[in-house]
Design a protein around this motif. Structure first.
Motif, PDB file in Angstrom:
ATOM      1  N   GLY A 152       0.821  -1.203   0.000  1.00 20.53           N
ATOM      2  CA  GLY A 152       0.000   0.000   0.000  1.00 20.53           C
ATOM      3  C   GLY A 152       0.851   1.246   0.000  1.00 20.53           C
ATOM      4  N   LEU A 153       1.922   1.266   0.855  1.00 22.13           N
ATOM      5  CA  LEU A 153       2.800   2.434   0.908  1.00 22.13           C
ATOM      6  C   LEU A 153       3.554   2.608  -0.395  1.00 22.13           C
ATOM      7  N   LEU A 154       4.002   1.479  -0.992  1.00 21.42           N
ATOM      8  CA  LEU A 154       4.719   1.564  -2.269  1.00 21.42           C
ATOM      9  C   LEU A 154       3.817   2.113  -3.358  1.00 21.42           C
ATOM     10  N   LEU A 155       2.552   1.696  -3.378  1.00 21.17           N
ATOM     11  CA  LEU A 155       1.611   2.165  -4.391  1.00 21.17           C
ATOM     12  C   LEU A 155       1.363   3.652  -4.232  1.00 21.17           C
ATOM     13  N   GLU A 156       1.186   4.077  -2.959  1.00 20.83           N
ATOM     14  CA  GLU A 156       0.934   5.500  -2.716  1.00 20.83           C
ATOM     15  C   GLU A 156       2.131   6.343  -3.133  1.00 20.83           C
ATOM     16  N   ALA A 157       3.358   5.860  -2.808  1.00 18.36           N
ATOM     17  CA  ALA A 157       4.558   6.591  -3.202  1.00 18.36           C
ATOM     18  C   ALA A 157       4.686   6.670  -4.707  1.00 18.36           C
ATOM     19  N   SER A 158       4.347   5.572  -5.376  1.00 13.21           N
ATOM     20  CA  SER A 158       4.399   5.565  -6.842  1.00 13.21           C
ATOM     21  C   SER A 158       3.431   6.556  -7.440  1.00 13.21           C
ATOM     22  N   LEU A 159       2.228   6.635  -6.873  1.00 15.86           N
ATOM     23  CA  LEU A 159       1.223   7.572  -7.378  1.00 15.86           C
ATOM     24  C   LEU A 159       1.679   9.012  -7.198  1.00 15.86           C
ATOM     25  N   ARG A 160       2.321   9.280  -6.031  1.00 16.89           N
ATOM     26  CA  ARG A 160       2.789  10.647  -5.790  1.00 16.89           C
ATOM     27  C   ARG A 160       3.879  11.047  -6.777  1.00 16.89           C
ATOM     28  N   ARG A 161       4.775  10.085  -7.091  1.00 11.87           N
ATOM     29  CA  ARG A 161       5.861  10.400  -8.040  1.00 11.87           C
ATOM     30  C   ARG A 161       5.318  10.611  -9.442  1.00 11.87           C
ATOM     31  N   SER A 162       4.312   9.819  -9.822  1.00 10.16           N
ATOM     32  CA  SER A 162       3.806   9.881 -11.190  1.00 10.16           C
ATOM     33  C   SER A 162       2.745  10.946 -11.372  1.00 10.16           C
ATOM     34  N   SER A 163       2.168  11.472 -10.258  1.00  4.51           N
ATOM     35  CA  SER A 163       1.046  12.404 -10.371  1.00  4.51           C
ATOM     36  C   SER A 163       1.377  13.652 -11.170  1.00  4.51           C
ATOM     37  N   PRO A 164       2.557  14.357 -10.902  1.00  2.00           N
ATOM     38  CA  PRO A 164       2.829  15.554 -11.698  1.00  2.00           C
ATOM     39  C   PRO A 164       2.908  15.258 -13.180  1.00  2.00           C
TER      40      PRO A 164
ATOM     41  N   SER B 203     -12.968  22.223  -2.957  1.00  6.63           N
ATOM     42  CA  SER B 203     -13.079  22.519  -1.530  1.00  6.63           C
ATOM     43  C   SER B 203     -12.546  21.383  -0.661  1.00  6.63           C
ATOM     44  N   GLY B 204     -12.125  20.294  -1.306  1.00 12.88           N
ATOM     45  CA  GLY B 204     -11.549  19.173  -0.570  1.00 12.88           C
ATOM     46  C   GLY B 204     -12.532  18.072  -0.244  1.00 12.88           C
ATOM     47  N   VAL B 205     -13.752  18.173  -0.784  1.00 11.89           N
ATOM     48  CA  VAL B 205     -14.765  17.150  -0.527  1.00 11.89           C
ATOM     49  C   VAL B 205     -14.755  16.147  -1.667  1.00 11.89           C
ATOM     50  N   HIS B 206     -14.116  15.009  -1.449  1.00 11.43           N
ATOM     51  CA  HIS B 206     -14.081  13.938  -2.451  1.00 11.43           C
ATOM     52  C   HIS B 206     -13.937  12.612  -1.710  1.00 11.43           C
ATOM     53  N   PRO B 207     -15.053  12.106  -1.180  1.00 12.90           N
ATOM     54  CA  PRO B 207     -14.997  10.925  -0.308  1.00 12.90           C
ATOM     55  C   PRO B 207     -14.650   9.630  -1.022  1.00 12.90           C
ATOM     56  N   ALA B 208     -14.776   9.591  -2.344  1.00  7.19           N
ATOM     57  CA  ALA B 208     -14.494   8.344  -3.055  1.00  7.19           C
ATOM     58  C   ALA B 208     -13.010   7.999  -2.995  1.00  7.19           C
TER      59      ALA B 208
ATOM     60  N   SER C 179     -10.567   9.264  -0.190  1.00  4.07           N
ATOM     61  CA  SER C 179     -10.220  10.695  -0.207  1.00  4.07           C
ATOM     62  C   SER C 179      -8.755  10.929  -0.578  1.00  4.07           C
ATOM     63  N   LYS C 180      -8.194  10.036  -1.388  1.00  4.46           N
ATOM     64  CA  LYS C 180      -6.789  10.173  -1.775  1.00  4.46           C
ATOM     65  C   LYS C 180      -6.611  10.961  -3.069  1.00  4.46           C
ATOM     66  N   LEU C 181      -7.708  11.311  -3.729  1.00 11.57           N
ATOM     67  CA  LEU C 181      -7.588  12.068  -4.970  1.00 11.57           C
ATOM     68  C   LEU C 181      -7.272  13.525  -4.665  1.00 11.57           C
ATOM     69  N   SER C 182      -6.642  14.184  -5.620  1.00 11.32           N
ATOM     70  CA  SER C 182      -6.262  15.583  -5.451  1.00 11.32           C
ATOM     71  C   SER C 182      -7.491  16.479  -5.375  1.00 11.32           C
ATOM     72  N   SER C 183      -7.332  17.646  -4.740  1.00 14.99           N
ATOM     73  CA  SER C 183      -8.405  18.636  -4.723  1.00 14.99           C
ATOM     74  C   SER C 183      -8.431  19.440  -6.014  1.00 14.99           C
ATOM     75  N   ASP C 184      -7.385  19.329  -6.819  1.00 14.43           N
ATOM     76  CA  ASP C 184      -7.383  19.938  -8.152  1.00 14.43           C
ATOM     77  C   ASP C 184      -8.247  19.048  -9.051  1.00 14.43           C
ATOM     78  N   PRO C 185      -9.366  19.553  -9.558  1.00  9.91           N
ATOM     79  CA  PRO C 185     -10.276  18.695 -10.330  1.00  9.91           C
ATOM     80  C   PRO C 185      -9.627  18.024 -11.532  1.00  9.91           C
ATOM     81  N   LEU C 186      -8.729  18.709 -12.238  1.00 14.34           N
ATOM     82  CA  LEU C 186      -8.085  18.096 -13.397  1.00 14.34           C
ATOM     83  C   LEU C 186      -7.113  17.006 -12.965  1.00 14.34           C
ATOM     84  N   GLU C 187      -6.398  17.270 -11.893  1.00 13.00           N
ATOM     85  CA  GLU C 187      -5.467  16.259 -11.388  1.00 13.00           C
ATOM     86  C   GLU C 187      -6.230  15.064 -10.828  1.00 13.00           C
TER      87      GLU C 187
END
Length: 222
Positions: A1-13, A113-118, A121-129
């Motif tokens: 789980g931690l590896l997946l989250e780290a991978s997502l953070r690196r690839s997100s930009p 506004s930061g409301v994205h419960p699906a 709640s790990k998705l960005s608050s930037d709608p495009l991201e």
């Protein structure tokens, strides 16, 4: 789980940049198509009197959507020579796009506004991201849901007496002789038109200024 989250953070930009580049390309294509349409309209042959009379009759009969201050707004002349069936299709498309745009504007600011419960709640608050981070299963649900609504709308359109955009069948109970009903329809159309412009502005703001928050084009007014 931690590896997946780290991978997502690196690839997100990288994903975010690619997604925004893709949207920018689509917007440029849309602008080019609009320009070509305007050019084609400018050089189109003159319409016959019968078609012009039909359009004038449609405008005279249509009490919904022709509102102050612009009245009948058609700067590209797309309505010239069109029959009633085509104009009804245009009104259907306008209502549909306006409703989608109003929902998009609401969804944009809920996400911003930061409301994205699906998805925990790990998705960005930037709608495009957030759209770029949405898993495949999320996009599948979105496409299937839209497809189901569109299929249902097509079945409803086959009913006798169907009016453009009247998915709930209100025209069976009230018609345009009711001023309150006409006023309600005009409000929906005008809000939809505003929302279509608004969501385009929000997307442009995010793409150009990387700002998705509460103030449109903030860098221009600072």
């Amino acid at each position: 789980g931690l590896l997946l989250e780290a991978s997502l953070r690196r690839s997100s930009p990288r994903i975010h940049t690619h997604f925004k580049d893709l949207i920018a390309s689509k917007m440029k294509t849309a602008c080019l198509l609009a320009a070509l349409t305007a050019s084609a309209t400018a050089f189109a042959p003159a319409q016959v009197a019968k078609s012009s009379t039909a359009l004038n009759g449609w405008k005279d009969d249509m009490v919904v959507g022709i509102t102050a201050p612009v009245g009948f707004f058609d700067p590209l002349g797309l309505s010239k020579g069109k029959d009633d069936a085509t104009m009804a299709m245009y009104r259907e498309a306008e209502l549909k796009h306006g409703r989608v745009a109003m929902a998009a504007c609401l969804g944009w600011y809920i996400t911003a506004s930061g409301v994205h419960p699906a998805f925990d709640s790990k998705l960005s608050s930037d709608p495009l991201e957030a759209a770029a981070q949405l898993p495949t299963v999320g996009w599948l649900q979105f496409v299937l849901g839209c497809g189901a609504i569109e299929w249902l709308a097509q079945q409803i359109k086959a009913r006798p007496g169907y009016q453009p955009g009247d998915i709930l069948g209100a025209s069976y109970w009230v018609d345009n002789s009711d001023d309150g009903w006409v006023d309600y329809q005009n409000k929906e159309i005008n809000n939809g038109r505003l929302a279509m412009l608004a969501i385009m502005g929000m997307i442009t703001q995010d793409l150009q200024f990387h700002d998705y928050g509460d103030q449109i084009f903030k860098p221009l007014v600072q």
